[in-house]
Design a protein around this motif. Structure first.
Motif, PDB file in Angstrom:
ATOM      1  N   SER A 103       0.882  -0.900  -0.032  1.00  0.00           N
ATOM      2  CA  SER A 103       0.066   0.173  -0.109  1.00  0.00           C
ATOM      3  C   SER A 103       1.021   1.045  -0.018  1.00  0.00           C
ATOM      4  O   SER A 103       2.105   1.346  -0.369  1.00  0.00           O
ATOM      5  CB  SER A 103      -0.818  -0.097   1.198  1.00  0.00           C
ATOM      6  OG  SER A 103      -1.810   1.141   1.217  1.00  0.00           O
TER       7      SER A 103
ATOM      8  N   ALA B 283      -2.567   6.905   0.743  1.00  0.00           N
ATOM      9  CA  ALA B 283      -3.783   6.498   1.193  1.00  0.00           C
ATOM     10  C   ALA B 283      -4.406   7.313   2.338  1.00  0.00           C
ATOM     11  O   ALA B 283      -5.508   7.605   2.751  1.00  0.00           O
ATOM     12  CB  ALA B 283      -4.057   5.120   1.664  1.00  0.00           C
ATOM     13  N   ILE B 284      -3.492   8.114   2.931  1.00  0.00           N
ATOM     14  CA  ILE B 284      -3.585   9.015   4.133  1.00  0.00           C
ATOM     15  C   ILE B 284      -2.652  10.321   3.922  1.00  0.00           C
ATOM     16  O   ILE B 284      -2.462  11.009   4.698  1.00  0.00           O
ATOM     17  CB  ILE B 284      -3.221   8.505   5.311  1.00  0.00           C
ATOM     18  CG1 ILE B 284      -1.982   7.651   5.364  1.00  0.00           C
ATOM     19  CG2 ILE B 284      -4.396   7.683   6.019  1.00  0.00           C
ATOM     20  CD1 ILE B 284      -0.590   8.561   5.361  1.00  0.00           C
TER      21      ILE B 284
ATOM     22  N   HIS C  32      -9.012   6.962   6.237  1.00  0.00           N
ATOM     23  CA  HIS C  32      -8.534   7.155   4.939  1.00  0.00           C
ATOM     24  C   HIS C  32      -8.544   8.653   4.521  1.00  0.00           C
ATOM     25  O   HIS C  32      -9.612   9.096   4.613  1.00  0.00           O
ATOM     26  CB  HIS C  32      -9.094   6.394   3.821  1.00  0.00           C
ATOM     27  CG  HIS C  32      -8.542   4.858   3.793  1.00  0.00           C
ATOM     28  ND1 HIS C  32      -9.572   4.057   3.498  1.00  0.00           N
ATOM     29  CD2 HIS C  32      -7.577   4.221   4.041  1.00  0.00           C
ATOM     30  CE1 HIS C  32      -8.945   2.734   3.555  1.00  0.00           C
ATOM     31  NE2 HIS C  32      -7.875   2.971   4.235  1.00  0.00           N
TER      32      HIS C  32
ATOM     33  N   PRO D  22      -6.962   9.999   1.228  1.00  0.00           N
ATOM     34  CA  PRO D  22      -6.429   9.824  -0.087  1.00  0.00           C
ATOM     35  C   PRO D  22      -6.149  11.168  -0.714  1.00  0.00           C
ATOM     36  O   PRO D  22      -6.864  12.114  -0.449  1.00  0.00           O
ATOM     37  CB  PRO D  22      -7.058   8.873  -0.928  1.00  0.00           C
ATOM     38  CG  PRO D  22      -8.435   9.162  -0.638  1.00  0.00           C
ATOM     39  CD  PRO D  22      -8.622   9.363   0.884  1.00  0.00           C
TER      40      PRO D  22
ATOM     41  N   CYS E 154      -6.622   2.737  -0.891  1.00  0.00           N
ATOM     42  CA  CYS E 154      -7.671   2.624   0.115  1.00  0.00           C
ATOM     43  C   CYS E 154      -8.553   1.353  -0.215  1.00  0.00           C
ATOM     44  O   CYS E 154      -9.061   0.665   0.597  1.00  0.00           O
ATOM     45  CB  CYS E 154      -8.501   3.839   0.339  1.00  0.00           C
ATOM     46  SG  CYS E 154      -7.450   5.567   0.579  1.00  0.00           S
TER      47      CYS E 154
ATOM     48  N   GLU F  97      -7.111  -1.628   0.827  1.00  0.00           N
ATOM     49  CA  GLU F  97      -6.766  -1.965   2.003  1.00  0.00           C
ATOM     50  C   GLU F  97      -8.288  -2.462   2.356  1.00  0.00           C
ATOM     51  O   GLU F  97      -8.223  -3.459   3.143  1.00  0.00           O
ATOM     52  CB  GLU F  97      -6.611  -0.887   2.947  1.00  0.00           C
ATOM     53  CG  GLU F  97      -5.141  -0.091   2.568  1.00  0.00           C
ATOM     54  CD  GLU F  97      -4.525   0.911   3.252  1.00  0.00           C
ATOM     55  OE1 GLU F  97      -3.379   1.341   3.394  1.00  0.00           O
ATOM     56  OE2 GLU F  97      -5.604   1.283   4.141  1.00  0.00           O
ATOM     57  N   ASP F  98      -9.294  -1.857   1.896  1.00  0.00           N
ATOM     58  CA  ASP F  98     -10.638  -2.222   2.234  1.00  0.00           C
ATOM     59  C   ASP F  98     -10.981  -3.518   1.519  1.00  0.00           C
ATOM     60  O   ASP F  98     -11.637  -4.465   2.266  1.00  0.00           O
ATOM     61  CB  ASP F  98     -11.741  -1.021   1.956  1.00  0.00           C
ATOM     62  CG  ASP F  98     -11.645   0.015   2.798  1.00  0.00           C
ATOM     63  OD1 ASP F  98     -10.949  -0.009   3.757  1.00  0.00           O
ATOM     64  OD2 ASP F  98     -11.982   0.931   2.478  1.00  0.00           O
TER      65      ASP F  98
ATOM     66  N   ARG G 253       2.002   0.431   4.234  1.00  0.00           N
ATOM     67  CA  ARG G 253       1.833   1.864   3.797  1.00  0.00           C
ATOM     68  C   ARG G 253       3.219   2.263   3.608  1.00  0.00           C
ATOM     69  O   ARG G 253       3.777   2.896   4.483  1.00  0.00           O
ATOM     70  CB  ARG G 253       1.243   2.746   4.668  1.00  0.00           C
ATOM     71  CG  ARG G 253      -0.583   2.453   4.435  1.00  0.00           C
ATOM     72  CD  ARG G 253      -1.235   3.334   5.403  1.00  0.00           C
ATOM     73  NE  ARG G 253      -2.481   2.901   5.347  1.00  0.00           N
ATOM     74  CZ  ARG G 253      -3.382   3.589   6.478  1.00  0.00           C
ATOM     75  NH1 ARG G 253      -2.918   4.443   7.388  1.00  0.00           N
ATOM     76  NH2 ARG G 253      -4.847   3.102   6.354  1.00  0.00           N
TER      77      ARG G 253
END
Length: 270
Positions: free
Chosen positions: A112, A116-117, A132, A134, A143, A146-147, A164
């Motif tokens: 990842s 994403a963050i 999250h 993005p 994101c 990950e989900d 990440r």
């Protein structure tokens, strides 16, 4: 001497981090099954390779046969058009998880990204439990992945470690990387720990070295035993001398995602 795994699948095996994985994991499996959308180069005796577009499920499905673990590093590696992100990162990652489910693979290690963050402010030190935020279509695809991994854990019991990654290069290339740098050796270590941990369920950890500056609280990585050995501080004087300070109010300096947060929409006319 027997090796811990019979076969590990590595996607994105022709890329920068894919090449790191090929060297790092050669003693961890009898066979490294490699795939990428481009040429894989010369294969070693313990490697088997297939050129594959991850958006093509019929090509992806057989890659997971007789595989113990998957290290999924394939896909579009930077910001791009939504169409390419959709195919390479969203459809491609779904195909990997679904192939894993159909062939009974128990764990996926996913590369990842901090993007994403990426819209958290640099004044905030965050852990892996935050929502999250993005900073790009690329970050949005991370994101989703990950989900997706959480869905496949909750519904089908397929474990995931979502790493990440900050900025993984041979050495830090700019001032931002003094906080986000992940050395190749530390990247290899966190993947190895993710493969060998007895239980991971669905985890999110930060791929970052032992830098004095850090944007992320990585205590959740302690359960897999990740202890980074390298530090961007070894390169601090060189980086500071070669790169002038950024305006702290500019988005590229203000947010975790750096230039990704500061860039406009990729598909807008330039």
């Amino acid at each position: 001497m027997s090796k811990p795994f019979k076969r590990i699948l590595i996607t994105g095996a022709a890329g920068r981090l894919g090449r790191v994985l090929r060297a790092a994991l050669k003693d961890h499996a009898e066979i490294l099954r490699l795939t990428d959308i481009t040429d894989l180069g010369e294969l070693a005796a313990h490697e088997e390779g297939t050129i594959c577009d991850l958006a093509d499920f019929d090509k992806v499905l057989p890659l997971a046969k007789d595989v113990d673990m998957i290290v999924h590093a394939g896909g579009v590696p930077v910001e791009n058009t939504f169409e390419l992100i959709l195919k390479g990162n969203i459809q491609g990652t779904y195909n990997i998880y679904e192939a894993a489910r159909q062939h009974g693979v128990k764990r996926v290690i996913y590369t990842s990204s901090n993007h994403a963050i990426g819209f958290y402010d640099r004044t905030e030190t965050i852990d892996a439990s935050v929502a999250h935020r993005p900073d790009s279509l690329y970050g949005l695809s991370k994101c989703f992945a990950e989900d997706l991994g959480r869905y496949y854990w909750d519904k089908f019991g397929i474990e995931s470690v979502n790493i990440r990654i900050g900025s993984s290069f041979e050495e830090p290339l700019d001032r931002r990387m003094l906080a986000t740098w992940l050395s190749f050796d530390d990247f290899a270590q966190i993947v190895e720990r993710s493969l060998h941990a007895p239980r991971v369920a669905h985890m999110i950890v930060y791929g970052v070295s032992n830098n004095r500056e850090c944007l992320w609280d990585n205590r959740m990585a302690s359960s897999i035993g990740y202890v980074p050995k390298d530090s961007a501080d070894d390169y601090r004087e060189k980086v500071l001398a070669n790169h002038p300070p950024l305006n702290p109010n500019e988005p590229s300096a203000r947010y975790h995602g750096g230039a990704f947060a500061g860039a406009g929409h990729f598909e807008d006319k330039k």
